[in-house]
Design a protein around this motif. Structure first.
Motif, PDB file in Angstrom:
ATOM      1  N   SER A   1       0.832  -1.203   0.000  1.00 26.61           N
ATOM      2  CA  SER A   1       0.000   0.000   0.000  1.00 26.61           C
ATOM      3  C   SER A   1       0.864   1.249   0.000  1.00 26.61           C
ATOM      4  O   SER A   1       2.051   1.209   0.378  1.00 26.61           O
ATOM      5  N   MET A   2       0.255   2.366  -0.401  1.00 28.26           N
ATOM      6  CA  MET A   2       0.963   3.655  -0.432  1.00 28.26           C
ATOM      7  C   MET A   2       0.026   4.750   0.069  1.00 28.26           C
ATOM      8  O   MET A   2      -1.160   4.751  -0.257  1.00 28.26           O
ATOM      9  N   GLY A   3       0.596   5.690   0.870  1.00 26.17           N
ATOM     10  CA  GLY A   3      -0.185   6.837   1.320  1.00 26.17           C
ATOM     11  C   GLY A   3       0.112   7.204   2.756  1.00 26.17           C
ATOM     12  O   GLY A   3       0.953   6.599   3.424  1.00 26.17           O
ATOM     13  N   GLY A   4      -0.580   8.216   3.238  1.00 35.31           N
ATOM     14  CA  GLY A   4      -0.465   8.619   4.633  1.00 35.31           C
ATOM     15  C   GLY A   4       0.643   9.618   4.910  1.00 35.31           C
ATOM     16  O   GLY A   4       1.479   9.918   4.055  1.00 35.31           O
ATOM     17  N   ASP A   5       0.633  10.125   6.138  1.00 36.16           N
ATOM     18  CA  ASP A   5       1.636  11.091   6.595  1.00 36.16           C
ATOM     19  C   ASP A   5       2.977  10.412   6.848  1.00 36.16           C
ATOM     20  O   ASP A   5       3.034   9.245   7.257  1.00 36.16           O
ATOM     21  N   THR A   6       4.056  11.162   6.664  1.00 34.38           N
ATOM     22  CA  THR A   6       5.392  10.688   7.014  1.00 34.38           C
ATOM     23  C   THR A   6       5.561  10.766   8.528  1.00 34.38           C
ATOM     24  O   THR A   6       5.343  11.815   9.129  1.00 34.38           O
ATOM     25  N   ILE A   7       5.957   9.659   9.158  1.00 30.56           N
ATOM     26  CA  ILE A   7       6.108   9.646  10.619  1.00 30.56           C
ATOM     27  C   ILE A   7       7.524   9.299  11.066  1.00 30.56           C
ATOM     28  O   ILE A   7       7.829   9.337  12.246  1.00 30.56           O
TER      29      ILE A   7
ATOM     30  N   ALA B   1       7.082   4.711  19.979  1.00 35.63           N
ATOM     31  CA  ALA B   1       5.797   5.396  20.144  1.00 35.63           C
ATOM     32  C   ALA B   1       4.665   4.408  19.942  1.00 35.63           C
ATOM     33  O   ALA B   1       4.714   3.557  19.043  1.00 35.63           O
ATOM     34  N   ASP B   2       3.650   4.500  20.807  1.00 45.15           N
ATOM     35  CA  ASP B   2       2.446   3.679  20.693  1.00 45.15           C
ATOM     36  C   ASP B   2       1.264   4.563  20.316  1.00 45.15           C
ATOM     37  O   ASP B   2       1.169   5.713  20.754  1.00 45.15           O
ATOM     38  N   PHE B   3       0.344   3.989  19.535  1.00 45.20           N
ATOM     39  CA  PHE B   3      -0.836   4.700  19.083  1.00 45.20           C
ATOM     40  C   PHE B   3      -2.089   3.945  19.512  1.00 45.20           C
ATOM     41  O   PHE B   3      -2.064   2.719  19.694  1.00 45.20           O
TER      42      PHE B   3
ATOM     43  N   GLU C   1      -3.934   8.111  16.440  1.00 48.82           N
ATOM     44  CA  GLU C   1      -3.685   9.106  17.477  1.00 48.82           C
ATOM     45  C   GLU C   1      -2.639   8.578  18.455  1.00 48.82           C
ATOM     46  O   GLU C   1      -2.760   7.460  18.975  1.00 48.82           O
ATOM     47  N   LEU C   2      -1.611   9.394  18.703  1.00 48.64           N
ATOM     48  CA  LEU C   2      -0.519   9.028  19.597  1.00 48.64           C
ATOM     49  C   LEU C   2      -1.027   8.841  21.022  1.00 48.64           C
ATOM     50  O   LEU C   2      -1.813   9.643  21.524  1.00 48.64           O
TER      51      LEU C   2
ATOM     52  N   SER D   1       2.571   8.919  28.695  1.00 47.86           N
ATOM     53  CA  SER D   1       1.281   9.071  28.023  1.00 47.86           C
ATOM     54  C   SER D   1       1.095  10.464  27.449  1.00 47.86           C
ATOM     55  O   SER D   1       1.561  11.456  28.029  1.00 47.86           O
ATOM     56  N   TYR D   2       0.411  10.507  26.310  1.00 49.53           N
ATOM     57  CA  TYR D   2       0.069  11.773  25.650  1.00 49.53           C
ATOM     58  C   TYR D   2      -1.413  11.740  25.303  1.00 49.53           C
ATOM     59  O   TYR D   2      -1.991  10.679  25.069  1.00 49.53           O
ATOM     60  N   SER D   3      -2.026  12.908  25.264  1.00 51.49           N
ATOM     61  CA  SER D   3      -3.433  12.997  24.861  1.00 51.49           C
ATOM     62  C   SER D   3      -3.644  14.266  24.063  1.00 51.49           C
ATOM     63  O   SER D   3      -2.847  15.211  24.132  1.00 51.49           O
ATOM     64  N   ASN D   4      -4.736  14.287  23.303  1.00 52.80           N
ATOM     65  CA  ASN D   4      -5.101  15.441  22.467  1.00 52.80           C
ATOM     66  C   ASN D   4      -3.988  15.846  21.503  1.00 52.80           C
ATOM     67  O   ASN D   4      -3.746  17.026  21.270  1.00 52.80           O
ATOM     68  N   THR D   5      -3.308  14.867  20.946  1.00 56.52           N
ATOM     69  CA  THR D   5      -2.272  15.143  19.955  1.00 56.52           C
ATOM     70  C   THR D   5      -2.892  15.127  18.556  1.00 56.52           C
ATOM     71  O   THR D   5      -3.931  14.486  18.338  1.00 56.52           O
ATOM     72  N   PRO D   6      -2.276  15.817  17.589  1.00 58.79           N
ATOM     73  CA  PRO D   6      -2.808  15.794  16.216  1.00 58.79           C
ATOM     74  C   PRO D   6      -2.825  14.363  15.663  1.00 58.79           C
ATOM     75  O   PRO D   6      -1.896  13.586  15.910  1.00 58.79           O
ATOM     76  N   LYS D   7      -3.873  14.024  14.939  1.00 60.01           N
ATOM     77  CA  LYS D   7      -3.993  12.679  14.383  1.00 60.01           C
ATOM     78  C   LYS D   7      -3.187  12.565  13.094  1.00 60.01           C
ATOM     79  O   LYS D   7      -3.063  13.514  12.328  1.00 60.01           O
ATOM     80  N   LEU D   8      -2.623  11.379  12.899  1.00 59.52           N
ATOM     81  CA  LEU D   8      -1.881  11.088  11.681  1.00 59.52           C
ATOM     82  C   LEU D   8      -2.811  10.526  10.621  1.00 59.52           C
ATOM     83  O   LEU D   8      -3.626   9.649  10.903  1.00 59.52           O
TER      84      LEU D   8
END
Length: 196
Positions: free
Chosen positions: A35-41, A135-137, A168-169, A176-183
């Protein structure tokens, strides 16, 4: 002679009926695809200044499926796959991976072509990084649009699909992190299914 002919005809009819009755609506398939696509992480920069990136929608897909034929017009496929993309170097790797569970009902246009709309859940979503913290999502639901072609003389199918998903991270290095921008993990994939 007439009785013998009727007996043979009855036997053939019974045999045909028995073989049709014995055919199970369940079948299995093995899956491989890309597959191809999505944000670079993730991105690696090498000594010669070339780069290799990891994207949220890129990568190889390996797994299998359980298929159920509802009737002549509709069937449903339950997929379980491992989806991953990686950038590799001599001193370490960066890999984004997840396990996907999916259910895709299909409408059969004819014997070769069918179209499906389905849903899925990506679980164990993580970025393994040998150069910094992992990192866990959170698990993520997704929507799937699929078109499939089944070969006439070979036990295989070719699928083109588009998946809509966001990640979401939840943790980096155990914090733990919350309310982070979604990938954006939306991706276009080409998959081959070996049916058996």
């Amino acid at each position: 002679m007439k009785k013998l002919g009727l007996a043979v005809l009855a036997a053939l009819s019974t045999s045909t009926f028995a073989s049709e009755e014995a055919q199970s609506p369940w079948s299995l398939s093995a899956t491989v695809g890309y597959s191809m696509g999505g944000d670079t992480i993730g991105r690696l920069t090498y000594e010669d200044n070339s780069t290799d990136s990891v994207k949220a929608g890129d990568g190889f897909i390996l797994g299998g499926a359980l298929n159920y034929a509802i009737n002549q017009t509709f069937d449903i496929r339950f997929n379980a796959t491992y989806h991953f993309d990686s950038a590799n170097a001599e001193n370490g790797d960066v890999t984004f991976s997840r396990f996907a569970l999916e259910a895709v009902p299909y409408y059969k246009i004819n014997q070769q072509f069918k179209f499906g709309l389905g849903i899925g859940l990506d679980t164990a979503v993580e970025l393994d990084n040998d150069f910094s913290s992992n990192a866990d999502f959170d698990s993520a639901g997704k929507f799937i649009v699929s078109g499939m072609y089944t070969f006439e003389d070979f036990n295989g199918s070719l699928e083109m699909r588009y998946s809509v998903v966001e990640y979401e991270l939840s943790k980096i290095g155990g914090y733990s992190y919350s309310n982070t921008p979604k990938l954006d993990g939306n991706h276009l994939g080409l998959l081959f299914h070996w049916n058996f």
